[in-house]
Design an enzyme around this catalytic site. Sequence first.
Site, mmCIF file in Angstrom:
data_model
loop_
_atom_site.group_PDB
_atom_site.id
_atom_site.type_symbol
_atom_site.label_atom_id
_atom_site.label_comp_id
_atom_site.label_asym_id
_atom_site.label_seq_id
_atom_site.Cartn_x
_atom_site.Cartn_y
_atom_site.Cartn_z
ATOM 1 N N ASP A 83 41.130 36.348 25.526
ATOM 2 C CA ASP A 83 41.695 37.741 25.675
ATOM 3 C C ASP A 83 43.206 37.699 26.252
ATOM 4 O O ASP A 83 44.016 38.324 26.038
ATOM 5 C CB ASP A 83 40.898 38.723 26.464
ATOM 6 C CG ASP A 83 39.628 39.450 25.845
ATOM 7 O OD1 ASP A 83 39.799 38.989 24.437
ATOM 8 O OD2 ASP A 83 39.055 39.805 26.654
ATOM 9 N N TYR A 206 40.483 44.395 34.399
ATOM 10 C CA TYR A 206 40.471 44.572 35.904
ATOM 11 C C TYR A 206 39.892 45.641 36.547
ATOM 12 O O TYR A 206 39.518 45.903 37.568
ATOM 13 C CB TYR A 206 42.311 44.259 36.245
ATOM 14 C CG TYR A 206 42.395 43.904 37.650
ATOM 15 C CD1 TYR A 206 41.494 43.459 38.401
ATOM 16 C CD2 TYR A 206 43.809 44.171 38.250
ATOM 17 C CE1 TYR A 206 41.821 43.023 39.774
ATOM 18 C CE2 TYR A 206 44.246 43.551 39.317
ATOM 19 C CZ TYR A 206 42.988 43.207 40.235
ATOM 20 O OH TYR A 206 43.269 43.007 41.577
ATOM 21 N N SER A 209 36.155 45.681 37.245
ATOM 22 C CA SER A 209 35.826 44.886 38.291
ATOM 23 C C SER A 209 36.172 45.516 39.370
ATOM 24 O O SER A 209 35.639 45.118 40.719
ATOM 25 C CB SER A 209 36.470 43.535 37.985
ATOM 26 O OG SER A 209 37.902 43.737 38.334
#
Length: 308
Positions: A83, A206, A209
């Site tokens: 990715d 991000y 998470s």
Amino acid sequence: MRKDKVKTFALFGNVYQCSKSAAISKVLACLQHEGARVLIEREYFDFLCASGLISDADNNGSSIETFTGSNFEADFALSMGGDGTLLRTASLVGSKPVPILGVNIGRLGFMADSDADDFHNTLLSLYSGDYTTEQRALIQVNALGEEYNLITDGTAGHNCALNDVAILKRDTASMISIRTCINGEYLTTYQADGLIVSTPTGSTAYSLSNGGPIIVPGTGVMLLTAVAPHSLNVRPIVIPDTAVVEVTVSSRSHTFLVAIDGRSTKMPEGTTLHLQRAPYKVSVVKRSGTRYFSTLREKMMWGADLRK
């Protein structure tokens, strides 16, 4: 060889790990078998040559050409990696109307729709038109002020994020203060390690998470997620992607980081950033039959019950 259907493919790849580039020989063989015109980004080409994966002699004939940065024209862009490689590819493709196909040779490859072992079938689908494209929105970030107007290297697309823009602390363990306004209206001042402004595409990166929700690509929104906020009352917030987000940062170190899809730049405190939907979208290739929720379950194990 399909000389009546010659297509041009621009290849981008991971320039750090040889193991993730070893599959290039399979991909090149498939492209050459179909009579494709092959362009390889110069940095990636040099890496492949230095790693012994291809020979510099391949560049002397007509089979392989090289280009630098965004200086190319192609029918498709091939992202060889995970990715992160696809995000870098998107930044170099920029506003060009070139669909990007991710060929996963990384670990997860959530956005990739092919792998090296099945690439020939994918290639045949591209030639036959048996595929679709998804239009993915990006976030454009600009720093206000004459001294700090350029927060990237000036390359087209480098101030636009397909995944997210992260405003983060640096140098010290102390959190930063991020004064945030939406369309000129004060929202809050985040006391946190940082703030992530993400697209729906980046909601599984991000932001996820840090407790952010998953947002289906194509949804016209942006997502604001704090990183380790110093308050239990701060939660992720979803806003229309027509909005303009304005942030001003204060920091004990007097600096902070701006990371645009992982490309980070140090900024002085007091800098005001404007984040808004980019004026163009990136086109991502999807093979017929590929479904987002199936990919979510299979690659991210979303909803899986792992109890035995």
